[in-house]
Write an enzyme that holds these catalytic residues in place. Structure first.
Site, PDB file in Angstrom:
ATOM      1  N   ARG A 175     -44.364 -72.704 -52.216  1.00 46.19           N
ATOM      2  CA  ARG A 175     -45.229 -73.718 -52.604  1.00 46.19           C
ATOM      3  C   ARG A 175     -44.659 -74.988 -52.332  1.00 46.19           C
ATOM      4  NH1 ARG A 175     -47.422 -73.333 -58.822  1.00 46.19           N
ATOM      5  NH2 ARG A 175     -45.221 -73.732 -59.291  1.00 46.19           N
ATOM      6  N   LYS A 180     -47.383 -79.726 -69.096  1.00 46.88           N
ATOM      7  CA  LYS A 180     -48.286 -79.864 -67.988  1.00 46.88           C
ATOM      8  C   LYS A 180     -49.570 -79.438 -68.391  1.00 46.88           C
ATOM      9  CE  LYS A 180     -47.089 -75.619 -65.699  1.00 46.88           C
ATOM     10  NZ  LYS A 180     -46.626 -74.959 -64.433  1.00 46.88           N
ATOM     11  N   TYR A 196     -80.323 -67.449 -73.093  1.00 50.67           N
ATOM     12  CA  TYR A 196     -80.712 -67.349 -71.568  1.00 50.67           C
ATOM     13  C   TYR A 196     -80.792 -66.065 -71.038  1.00 50.67           C
ATOM     14  CZ  TYR A 196     -79.818 -72.481 -71.631  1.00 50.67           C
ATOM     15  OH  TYR A 196     -79.764 -73.824 -72.075  1.00 50.67           O
ATOM     16  N   HIS A 243     -38.460 -71.654 -58.532  1.00 45.35           N
ATOM     17  CA  HIS A 243     -39.595 -71.145 -59.303  1.00 45.35           C
ATOM     18  C   HIS A 243     -39.798 -69.849 -58.660  1.00 45.35           C
ATOM     19  CE1 HIS A 243     -42.997 -71.179 -62.029  1.00 45.35           C
ATOM     20  NE2 HIS A 243     -43.720 -70.958 -61.223  1.00 45.35           N
ATOM     21  N   ARG A 287     -37.342 -72.660 -68.411  1.00 46.89           N
ATOM     22  CA  ARG A 287     -38.743 -73.785 -68.497  1.00 46.89           C
ATOM     23  C   ARG A 287     -39.911 -72.511 -68.846  1.00 46.89           C
ATOM     24  NH1 ARG A 287     -37.084 -74.489 -62.934  1.00 46.89           N
ATOM     25  NH2 ARG A 287     -39.019 -73.184 -62.273  1.00 46.89           N
ATOM     26  N   CYS A 294     -73.642 -70.003 -74.072  1.00 50.10           N
ATOM     27  CA  CYS A 294     -74.223 -71.238 -73.376  1.00 50.10           C
ATOM     28  C   CYS A 294     -73.144 -72.449 -73.176  1.00 50.10           C
ATOM     29  CB  CYS A 294     -75.229 -71.918 -74.516  1.00 50.10           C
ATOM     30  SG  CYS A 294     -76.627 -70.529 -74.991  1.00 50.10           S
ATOM     31  N   MET A 295     -73.741 -73.668 -72.989  1.00 50.44           N
ATOM     32  CA  MET A 295     -72.896 -74.625 -72.588  1.00 50.44           C
ATOM     33  C   MET A 295     -71.925 -74.965 -73.665  1.00 50.44           C
ATOM     34  SD  MET A 295     -73.513 -78.354 -70.722  1.00 50.44           S
ATOM     35  CE  MET A 295     -74.241 -77.615 -69.373  1.00 50.44           C
ATOM     36  N   ASP A 296     -72.851 -75.440 -74.790  1.00 47.97           N
ATOM     37  CA  ASP A 296     -72.413 -75.952 -76.139  1.00 47.97           C
ATOM     38  C   ASP A 296     -72.298 -74.955 -77.293  1.00 47.97           C
ATOM     39  OD1 ASP A 296     -72.632 -78.670 -74.609  1.00 47.97           O
ATOM     40  OD2 ASP A 296     -74.682 -78.007 -74.886  1.00 47.97           O
TER      41      ASP A 296
HETATM   42  C1  LIG Z   1     -46.047 -73.906 -64.978  1.00 46.11           C
HETATM   43  C2  LIG Z   1     -44.580 -73.631 -64.592  1.00 46.11           C
HETATM   44  C3  LIG Z   1     -43.515 -73.145 -65.394  1.00 46.11           C
HETATM   45  C4  LIG Z   1     -43.958 -72.500 -66.510  1.00 46.11           C
HETATM   46  O1  LIG Z   1     -44.430 -71.007 -66.194  1.00 46.11           O
HETATM   47  P1  LIG Z   1     -44.834 -69.989 -67.388  1.00 46.11           P
HETATM   48  O2  LIG Z   1     -45.210 -68.874 -66.527  1.00 46.11           O
HETATM   49  O3  LIG Z   1     -45.812 -70.419 -68.107  1.00 46.11           O
HETATM   50  O4  LIG Z   1     -43.496 -69.760 -68.299  1.00 46.11           O
HETATM   51  C5  LIG Z   1     -42.055 -73.117 -65.014  1.00 46.11           C
HETATM   52  N1  LIG Z   1     -41.935 -73.775 -63.649  1.00 46.11           N
HETATM   53  C6  LIG Z   1     -42.663 -74.428 -63.061  1.00 46.11           C
HETATM   54  C7  LIG Z   1     -42.328 -74.983 -61.713  1.00 46.11           C
HETATM   55  C8  LIG Z   1     -43.990 -74.237 -63.323  1.00 46.11           C
HETATM   56  O5  LIG Z   1     -45.077 -75.027 -62.739  1.00 46.11           O
END
Ligand SMILES: *Cc1c(COP(=O)(O)O)cnc(C)c1O
Length: 352
Positions: free
Chosen positions: A126, A34, A248, A153, A205, A295-297
């Site tokens: 969540r 993601k 700045y 999660h 994950r 700065c920005m860039d």
């Molecule tokens: C982002 C996410 C992960 C990964 O989490 P990490 O802390 O980067 O290992 C796993 N499961 C879900 C549902 C997530 O949103």
């Protein structure tokens, strides 16, 4: 055109991390890609990951991310982790995207060719069905022949005190006990490092850990390698005379004559402005301070006494002696935010 700033993405570091994480988890990986693969470039990362034998699938947060991935990698499962709208569910299912399901209404509305991952809320509060309800939703999905996976999660798996994570795990396992066998997954990176293999979990994950980072108290558990190096070119080198200020607000005053390099990376590229006053970069083989406001860039760096010229590279962070963990600390934030904030103007380049 010459690029002004690059993120070098190490395929060998990523492959290494995926192998050691899968071995520790005792499971194949559902790799989170993601947010542009945590800023690393989802096209590059998904290409490497889809070819890795320990990777079962790729996980994303939005329907748009899922759609793109499923088209690129039709043979690697894409799992959407957050609920699509009812209008999005059908087209995503047509592309083979695995969909999260939390309610009976969602379970009923899925088309007959959909594949579902039951989302269980075990304490993160969540998304997902509460455990009592989750069993009913999962059984309905199974009845319809749509139930492929189930997941939850952890809220605190990256902390030292694992008691709440253990409670979440118990709640999840009690839901699994009420379902036919499914591909179960719960471990984020913190959980893979802390718990190792978890009985009954077919997938894990780990996100940030796959990109090379562990929470401070878990740093020795696996030999993870940072995947990303960010570098930007020197745009100009000039003298700043004693008593003059830089950038700045005139926050920094030169104590003596300095050679200053202006580097093509700023907060619009994701270099945290809050790191002003603390940040250092690696240039000409040395760590040198960023002078005055970022700065920005661009940002300005003290290169006095170094043999550097316009066009040379400076590392904003690297895999060895100037990590993104350090940059995040200077910026008062976490690795996740610095990595995912890396701007579009930074060219992602796959290297060995
Ligand atoms: C982002 C996410 C992960 C990964 O989490 P990490 O802390 O980067 O290992 C796993 N499961 C879900 C549902 C997530 O949103």
């Amino acid at each position: 055109m010459l690029s002004r700033a690059q993120a070098l993405i190490s395929a060998s570091a990523l492959n290494h991390n995926l192998s050691v994480l899968a071995a520790r988890a005792g499971a194949r990986l559902l790799l989170p890609v993601k947010a542009n693969a945590y800023g690393h470039g989802v096209d590059l990362v998904s290409g490497v990951a889809a070819a890795h034998p320990d990777v079962w699938g790729l996980a994303v947060a939005t329907p748009q991310e899922a759609e793109r991935l499923a088209r690129w990698h039709p043979r690697t499962p894409t799992v959407l982790l957050t609920p699509p709208t009812p209008e999005e569910a059908g087209p995503l299912a047509d592309l083979g995207v695995r969909l999260p399901v939390s309610t009976l209404a969602e379970a009923e509305a899925l088309p007959p060719h959909a594949r579902a991952h039951l989302k269980v809320d075990t304490g993160m509060n969540r998304l997902g069905a509460r455990p009592e309800e989750a069993v009913r939703v999962g059984q309905r999905l199974a009845q319809r022949g749509l139930l492929e996976g189930a997941y939850t999660h952890f809220a605190t798996a990256d902390e030292q005190d694992l008691s709440f994570a253990q409670e979440q795990l118990r709640r999840f396992q009690s839901v699994l006990a009420g379902l036919p066998p499914v591909l179960a997954h719960c471990a984020n990176g913190g959980a893979v490092l802390s718990f190792g293999a978890l009985p009954g979990m077919g997938l894990a994950r780990p996100g940030l850990a796959a990109y090379g980072f562990a929470p401070p108290h878990l740093r020795g558990v696996l030999p993870l390698r940072p995947v990303m190096t960010v570098r930007a070119r020197i745009n100009a080198v000039h003298t700043v005379y004693a008593g003059e200020t830089v950038s700045y607000g005139g926050l920094y005053t030169a104590p003596h004559d300095l050679q200053v390099a202006t580097i093509g990376m700023g907060y619009a590229d994701g270099y945290p402005r809050n790191a002003t006053g603390q940040a250092q970069v690696k240039v000409g083989g040395q760590r040198r301070p960023v002078l005055g406001r970022i700065c920005m860039d661009q940002c300005m760096v003290d290169v006095t006494g170094l043999d550097v010229k316009v066009g040379d590279w400076a590392d904003l962070w690297n895999a060895h002696d100037l990590t993104v963990s350090q940059v995040a600390e200077w910026g008062g934030t976490i690795e996740y935010e610095v990595l995912t904030g890396l701007g579009e103007r930074v060219e992602r380049v796959l290297v060995d």
